[in-house]
Design an enzyme around this catalytic site. Structure first.
Site, mmCIF file in Angstrom:
data_model
loop_
_atom_site.group_PDB
_atom_site.id
_atom_site.type_symbol
_atom_site.label_atom_id
_atom_site.label_comp_id
_atom_site.label_asym_id
_atom_site.label_seq_id
_atom_site.Cartn_x
_atom_site.Cartn_y
_atom_site.Cartn_z
ATOM 1 N N SER A 98 2.254 -0.351 -5.448
ATOM 2 C CA SER A 98 0.933 0.219 -5.309
ATOM 3 C C SER A 98 -0.407 1.016 -7.313
ATOM 4 O O SER A 98 -0.683 -0.759 -7.135
ATOM 5 C CB SER A 98 1.096 1.852 -4.897
ATOM 6 O OG SER A 98 0.212 2.424 -3.922
ATOM 7 N N HIS A 123 -0.551 -3.594 -1.838
ATOM 8 C CA HIS A 123 -0.662 -3.134 -0.562
ATOM 9 C C HIS A 123 -1.812 -2.426 -0.151
ATOM 10 O O HIS A 123 -2.825 -1.777 -1.953
ATOM 11 C CB HIS A 123 0.595 -2.853 -0.092
ATOM 12 C CG HIS A 123 1.045 -1.093 -0.972
ATOM 13 N ND1 HIS A 123 1.476 0.045 -0.369
ATOM 14 C CD2 HIS A 123 0.064 -0.527 -1.302
ATOM 15 C CE1 HIS A 123 1.377 1.006 -0.620
ATOM 16 N NE2 HIS A 123 0.567 0.495 -1.418
#
Length: 194
Positions: A98, A123
């Site tokens: 992330s 993501h």
């Protein structure tokens, strides 16, 4: 329990005890080994600014083993890395997920690394909203703008198209170190020195 090792350094002036992170900082090494929140970001930013003030020519080494965290806290670190004069080498150990993967890609081009068994996960930003419909709409628009900004920067840092970034970050996308290199998130997979 948070156990921080202590290192004893002996010089001609005697012995001095350092926590391991302070000792690594003397060698221009910063560890990001936790979830990214405002406190962690303030600590990392402070260390980056301190090392720039000490020597604005020498590289800084940011080791990353992080599940990610707050987007705004991550942007504080990202913007500081881009702002300071010294190159920041980023090294993924374990996992950069992330916002951790975003910071991994933020390193100086040609100086972004991962260890052979490290993993990288990209993501789209996560968020939630509650309240009246208009408040939820405002929050949804904000997270979409944030996603566009993250995608644009990742596109610039990796060389991938914005469309590909958007497609590849639609869901959790786990990459090996070699795949992260092929994708452009890092420049090299570090091989053992032995």
């Amino acid at each position: 329990m948070n156990l921080i090792p202590t290192v004893i350094e002996t010089t001609n002036r005697g012995e001095r005890a350092y926590d391991i992170y302070s000792r690594l900082l003397k060698d221009r090494i910063i560890m990001l080994g936790s979830q990214i929140d405002d406190n962690v970001a303030n600590s990392i930013v402070s260390q980056l600014l301190f090392l720039q003030a000490q020597d604005s020519e020498k590289d800084i080494y940011l080791y990353i083993n992080s599940p990610g965290g707050s987007v705004t806290a991550g942007f504080a670190i990202y913007d500081t890395i881009q702002h300071i004069k010294p190159d920041v080498q980023t090294i993924c150990i374990g996992m950069a997920a992330s916002m951790g993967s975003f910071l991994l890609a933020a390193g100086a081009k040609g100086k972004r690394f991962a260890l052979p068994n490290a993993e990288v996960m990209i993501h789209q930003p996560l968020g939630g909203a509650q309240g009246q419909a208009t408040e939820i709409e405002i929050a949804a628009n904000h997270i979409l703008k944030t996603r566009e900004k993250l995608n644009r920067i990742l596109s610039e840092r990796t060389g991938q198209s914005i469309e590909k970034i958007q497609q590849d970050t639609d869901r959790d996308n786990f990459l090996t170190a070699a795949e992260a290199k092929e994708y452009g998130l890092i420049d090299e997979v570090m091989e053992p020195e032995k």
